[in-house]
Write an enzyme that holds these catalytic residues in place. Sequence first.
Site, PDB file in Angstrom:
ATOM      1  N   HIS A 194       0.815  -1.218   0.000  1.00  0.00           N
ATOM      2  CA  HIS A 194       0.000   0.000   0.000  1.00  0.00           C
ATOM      3  C   HIS A 194       0.853   1.274   0.000  1.00  0.00           C
ATOM      4  CE1 HIS A 194      -2.888   3.070   1.033  1.00  0.00           C
ATOM      5  NE2 HIS A 194      -2.333   3.237   2.219  1.00  0.00           N
TER       6      HIS A 194
ATOM      7  N   HIS B 226       3.951   6.934   5.423  1.00  0.00           N
ATOM      8  CA  HIS B 226       2.754   7.645   5.875  1.00  0.00           C
ATOM      9  C   HIS B 226       1.906   6.883   6.896  1.00  0.00           C
ATOM     10  CE1 HIS B 226       0.372   5.449   2.792  1.00  0.00           C
ATOM     11  NE2 HIS B 226      -0.655   5.713   3.572  1.00  0.00           N
ATOM     12  N   ASP B 227       1.965   5.559   6.895  1.00  0.00           N
ATOM     13  CA  ASP B 227       1.141   4.812   7.858  1.00  0.00           C
ATOM     14  C   ASP B 227       1.947   4.233   9.022  1.00  0.00           C
ATOM     15  OD1 ASP B 227      -1.472   5.123   6.985  1.00  0.00           O
ATOM     16  OD2 ASP B 227      -1.298   3.526   5.483  1.00  0.00           O
TER      17      ASP B 227
ATOM     18  N   GLU C 272       1.021   5.593  12.642  1.00  0.00           N
ATOM     19  CA  GLU C 272      -0.324   5.211  13.048  1.00  0.00           C
ATOM     20  C   GLU C 272      -0.422   3.718  13.371  1.00  0.00           C
ATOM     21  OE1 GLU C 272      -3.065   7.246  10.580  1.00  0.00           O
ATOM     22  OE2 GLU C 272      -4.402   5.518  10.634  1.00  0.00           O
ATOM     23  N   ASP C 273       0.247   2.895  12.588  1.00  0.00           N
ATOM     24  CA  ASP C 273       0.017   1.452  12.666  1.00  0.00           C
ATOM     25  C   ASP C 273       1.124   0.642  13.317  1.00  0.00           C
ATOM     26  OD1 ASP C 273      -2.264   2.008  11.268  1.00  0.00           O
ATOM     27  OD2 ASP C 273      -1.466   1.397   9.325  1.00  0.00           O
TER      28      ASP C 273
ATOM     29  N   ASP D 127      -3.126   8.589  -1.202  1.00  0.00           N
ATOM     30  CA  ASP D 127      -3.503   7.549  -0.246  1.00  0.00           C
ATOM     31  C   ASP D 127      -4.977   7.182  -0.454  1.00  0.00           C
ATOM     32  OD1 ASP D 127      -3.453   5.892   1.997  1.00  0.00           O
ATOM     33  OD2 ASP D 127      -3.887   7.536   3.382  1.00  0.00           O
TER      34      ASP D 127
HETATM   35 MN    MN Z   1      -2.663   4.758   3.924  1.00  0.00          MN
END
Ligand code: MN
Length: 742
Positions: free
Chosen positions: A63, A88-89, A92-93, A153
């Site tokens: 992704h 970018h993620d 957050e993850d 995104d």
């Molecule tokens: Mn994303």
Amino acid sequence: MAEVLETTIEEQTGIRKVYDAMIGSLQSKPNTADLEQMERAFKMANFSHRYQRRKSGEPYIYHPIAVARICAEEIGLGPTAICAALLHDVVEDTPVSLDDIRAEFGEAIALMVGGLTKLDSAYANESQQAANFKKVLSTLIIDVRIVLIKMADRLHNMRTIRSMPEHKQFKIAAETSYIYAPLAHRLGLYNFRSEFLDLCMKVLEREEYDEVARKLQETKAARENYIERFIAPLRERLDELNYEYRIYGRPKSIYSIYNKLKKKQVPFEQIYDLFAVRIVVDVPVNKEKLACWACYSVVTDVYQGVPERLKDWVTIPKSNGYESLHTTVAGPDARFVEVQIRSERMNEIAERGFAAHWKYKGVSNQPDVYEQWFDSVRDILDDPNSDTVQFLGDFRDNAFFNEEVYVWTPDGDMKSLPKGATALDFAFSIHTDVGFHCQSVLVDERIVPLSYRLKNGDRLKVVTNKQQRPNEGWLKLVTTGKAKAKIRQALKAERKEKGELGKEALLRKLKNLHINDVPAAIEQLSRHHTEGSHVDLFYNIAQELISIAQVLGPFIVENGKLVPKAIQLPEETKHPLVDARKRNPANKEKGHSKLLINGEPGDQFEYSMATCCNPVQGDQVFAYLTANAGLKIHRSVCPNAQNLMANYGYRIMKADWVSTTESSFVVNLKLTGLDSGKGVIERISHEIAEMDLNIRSFSIDGTDGFFEAKISVLVKNKDQLYLAIQGLKNLDHISTVSRIEE
Ligand code: MN
């Protein structure tokens, strides 16, 4: 629990391939330092996402790489943005923190990744989605690339949306069409906008989408043949101009074709507007305008032009930076064809939007349209009190306009405002203070009402008066997001001031009752009475719209706390859905359910059909949990629902029809046609009776031999509705029949 698998060595080979292809798609060749930094970003992302997989089962890292590729290939962003896209993620993850990223990649990339990280759910308020979006927008002012990465995104998530559960698809699609598509338009990312809308339609109106796509495919050969016939004589003449140029036919998007079908109420076969022909000339900037008009001259020499369809955004670009010359001509077989004429630079701006605009900054002498727009976004963001849902609405009003009017200030400066803007909007566009104290507006020396709609070329003058103040009624007189936000802000300040007395009175009372946590009690009371607004609660008390006794009426005091008088639900039933699980006597009587809600029989819940879109059995629907009216069933295309889903996605439940129901549904139809004198009503009601349908209401209006009728009928399902519409369409003197939302 699904088993968590670390990516395998074979998978890593595939991942590396996709990463290399992404690097290969960069617009300009990166230097060694850039390559090395992107490699480190990739390694960090790849390592930290190694236990995650997407719904389809593929490793998650695909992704971020896909997002980076869209940034490189379709937006034309460079290495720094690519690093941020890859990461970018991560925050957050995964366990990686923003500080880790700052230490590894420096402030610029950390700032971007921070902007792309969703707000912590600890901030959760009524609309988490709106709050997140507001955050995204506020980054616009820090670094536009953040918003561009966010768009990439979202585009990748939309392209792969099929792997999600259906009700989540609805939510994401609604949010995309409500917010991201207009934002893409505003940023000049036309291709993104078309693709967003097509992908949304595929989710929200699947059957209709497939239908248009199928017909487009069927007519493809004939269309290509026609385009060739249209272009051939133009080529000969364009060659004589001695410019480098390209000419080609471009199909319009499925979404825009479908909208035309709906608007014009004609069958597919009669829509000629399925494609546009584009001429792109390759000339230096100082020759662009001349070259475009030379091409225009050729086109209108060969084919008859339609003068009122000429649009010149070469002389004055649209406020989102779009430059192009559009005209419509009568081609072979007297079919109308739109021709778009532009330079390679203009074409790149039209396709890449802001990113291309940046590249050409200062090259052409056009005003910096984005700077102007950022200013207006800044104005809306400035309001610290605006609640997020309101903000989203204001932003949308501001972002959505496609067309604008051009007016002049007394000093001879030109200003552009969205079409439909009023005299009062103009005052606010000059300065907030001019808006607040606007007493009257003169257009060409004549006084006009504040609600006057601006026309191209108006010369405006604002007369101010220090005594003047905004009032509630002004909200109806303005259309721009900026003016609305500013007026609301002023009204709120005034209410707050007037509410001070109410606040004091309430605080005294709570003190007398020995309430321990006063702020919590006020929060509780305002939630109960004024949807969480403290200002409104105090104001209502001060204005004696509600007494203190009434405010406290629904509560009793226990151990220094306010407790609702109603019986409290046990702890484990806190999920809101459970509140809706009250047996609805109306549903129960029928002894069966029309719907399954989240897979359970619908008669366990209190639900009703939304009256804004009146779903019938067979429509694509979902359930929305309202604050106090149980569940409402909306059609997936309901315009209200889009707003609801974009703001309150967590209240959406899946709803499916049970196929064996005997129920009826209300549908509103609009009919137009020729009024042959008498008997229209009789003929229509006869036809409906023949079809075994019940009419609930019928109204008809006519002028100049035309009539427009609105009918409410009861139908059993979508098939019966379809037959009813076909039957009515076949009647003499009826030209259109359509299903309407209220
Ligand atoms: Mn994303």
